[in-house]
Design a protein around this motif. Sequence first.
Motif, short mmCIF file in Angstrom:
data_model
loop_
_atom_site.label_atom_id
_atom_site.label_comp_id
_atom_site.label_asym_id
_atom_site.label_seq_id
_atom_site.Cartn_x
_atom_site.Cartn_y
_atom_site.Cartn_z
N ASN A 283 1.29 13.12 -4.22
CA ASN A 283 0.83 12.24 -3.14
C ASN A 283 1.93 11.27 -2.73
O ASN A 283 1.94 10.75 -1.63
N THR B 194 -5.75 5.08 -4.94
CA THR B 194 -5.47 6.36 -5.55
C THR B 194 -6.10 6.37 -6.95
O THR B 194 -6.78 5.40 -7.33
N GLY C 232 -9.49 9.09 2.98
CA GLY C 232 -8.25 9.43 3.68
C GLY C 232 -7.18 9.80 2.68
O GLY C 232 -6.03 9.34 2.77
N THR C 233 -7.54 10.59 1.68
CA THR C 233 -6.57 10.96 0.64
C THR C 233 -5.50 11.86 1.22
O THR C 233 -5.62 12.36 2.35
N THR C 234 -4.49 12.10 0.42
CA THR C 234 -3.42 13.01 0.84
C THR C 234 -3.85 14.47 0.69
O THR C 234 -3.09 15.36 1.05
N ARG D 52 1.22 11.49 8.67
CA ARG D 52 0.25 10.66 9.42
C ARG D 52 0.92 9.37 9.90
O ARG D 52 1.71 8.77 9.18
N TRP E 185 0.83 -1.21 0.00
CA TRP E 185 0.00 0.00 0.00
C TRP E 185 0.87 1.26 0.00
O TRP E 185 0.47 2.29 0.52
N ASP F 150 4.89 3.31 0.31
CA ASP F 150 5.94 3.53 1.31
C ASP F 150 6.80 2.29 1.53
O ASP F 150 7.32 2.06 2.62
N VAL G 72 -1.56 3.76 4.78
CA VAL G 72 -1.97 5.09 5.25
C VAL G 72 -3.36 5.36 4.70
O VAL G 72 -3.63 5.02 3.55
N ASN H 259 3.10 5.50 -5.46
CA ASN H 259 2.02 4.83 -4.73
C ASN H 259 2.30 3.32 -4.83
O ASN H 259 3.45 2.95 -4.76
P1 IMP Z 1 -4.76 10.15 -2.97
O1 IMP Z 1 -3.74 9.49 -3.82
O2 IMP Z 1 -4.26 11.40 -2.32
O3 IMP Z 1 -6.07 10.36 -3.68
O4 IMP Z 1 -5.10 9.16 -1.75
C1 IMP Z 1 -5.78 7.93 -1.94
C2 IMP Z 1 -5.26 6.87 -0.98
O5 IMP Z 1 -3.97 6.46 -1.39
C3 IMP Z 1 -5.12 7.33 0.47
O6 IMP Z 1 -5.39 6.24 1.31
C4 IMP Z 1 -3.67 7.71 0.57
O7 IMP Z 1 -3.18 7.65 1.90
C5 IMP Z 1 -3.04 6.65 -0.31
N1 IMP Z 1 -1.78 7.03 -0.92
C6 IMP Z 1 -1.60 7.76 -2.04
N2 IMP Z 1 -0.31 7.85 -2.34
C7 IMP Z 1 0.35 7.13 -1.44
C8 IMP Z 1 1.75 6.81 -1.24
O8 IMP Z 1 2.64 7.18 -2.00
N3 IMP Z 1 2.03 6.04 -0.15
C9 IMP Z 1 1.07 5.57 0.68
N4 IMP Z 1 -0.22 5.83 0.53
C10 IMP Z 1 -0.58 6.60 -0.52
#
Ligand code: IMP
Length: 437
Positions: free
Chosen positions: A40, A241, A130-132, A305, A13, A15, A275, A226
């Motif tokens: 992100n 994402t 829980g997006t970034t 976080r 997921w 990291d 996350v 990601n």
């Molecule tokens: P978004 O990419 O900001 O729309 O977030 C969507 C989901 O993907 C959320 O749960 C974020 O925490 C997770 N996410 C997005 N990019 C990463 C990353 O690079 N590492 C870990 N989680 C990520």
Amino acid sequence: MGGTCTAVIGLQWGDEGKGKIVDVLAGGHDAVVRFNGGANAGHSVVVGNERYALHLVPSGILFPGVKAVVGNGVVVDPEVLLEEIDGLEARGVDTSGLIISNRAHVVMPYHKLEDAVREDAAGKGGAAIGTTRRGIGPAYADKAQRLTAVRVGDLLNQEVLRRKVEIACCSKAPIVGDSSAEVDPVKVCERMLGCGRRLGERVQDTTYLLHDMLAEGGRLLFEGANATLLDVDHGTYPFVTASSTTVLGIGAGTGVPDRCIGAVLGVAKAYSTRVGAGPMPTEQDNEIGNWIRERGNEYGTTTGRPRRVGWIDLVALRYAVMINGVTHLCVTLLDVLSGLDELRLCTGYRYRGQVTERFVPDAAELSEVEPIYETMPGFSGEITNVRRFDELPAQAQAYLKRISAFVRAPIGYVSVGPERSQIIAVEPIGVEQEPIA
Ligand code: IMP
């Protein structure tokens, strides 16, 4: 075609330490290429005493002579990008090799507000992703929607940009609030044109650039952002994402076809983290989880976080290996587990009374599964200085072998610490470079 293509992809997921693996390999390549995601992502790379946190700039930037290419599949927040460029230059890093696709889409100021407004609204019903909050989903949605989308090339053309921003601001105002500066077309244009002026000479058709490099024997390294279980098609939808995060995204996100890709390095932590919201069958919301979080410093690079922590999920990992056609498994953060009496590995799910070894890439269904564990003896002692597989404690070797056998992929690399040099090349792809610092 004389060149080579290698991909580095996160298998869990996010990291997983992809930045570290890219950093180990970048010096043996001519370009490091991003194909998906945006700000992100967060890559920490440690060189000597310096820690670099990169979000948009490909990690290859730290190697003189290696191009850092942001492909068309990335969504670029130009203000974040410029901040990163300024930060790197202030530390003496030459950023002249950074090139951005003219067809990459732009994360506009209103996209970040829209992300926040939608998350807050969903949160009231307990349904937030829980997006970034970096505007990633809204930027990709506009890319598909087309009328309101802005591409990096548009930042260089005042008339085109003005026209697009006017349409966009009209349609975003009811979502983010009419009085917001982020939907004032004059202000937005001014901000974005300013970015365009600064980025101008870096903006190119990167598809031809990459194909020209390949024709001349260039070695390309594709850096996934990601990770597989966050993929919009193959991840734990809707808690994912908005982009194609797997090796399958490389073709669409760069214009380089799949058949060019040789080695696929799949990066996985020796345990699991996540996350944001969404199911995570092996989560340990307990003492063990807290212990691993503190030892592994499991706090987000992008948002700070605390990450959710759990045992390694081999069912999910085998699925990710399958989707990506992984040729080399890279296991990271093994050192974090040193000191635990026993290690648990999830090798099956109990789902509606049945036992299965198949992953369930749907959030609602996955939240119903109960993990089935195997237990192996833990290992102890300092392993951060180990550089050969056979010098690892026997229990650590057995743990890695079990992972490799279950997911059906050979181990290429094992990372035993944050620094570039803290790596065990088990079955290397042959292009590591000596540390530059
Ligand atoms: P978004 O990419 O900001 O729309 O977030 C969507 C989901 O993907 C959320 O749960 C974020 O925490 C997770 N996410 C997005 N990019 C990463 C990353 O690079 N590492 C870990 N989680 C990520």
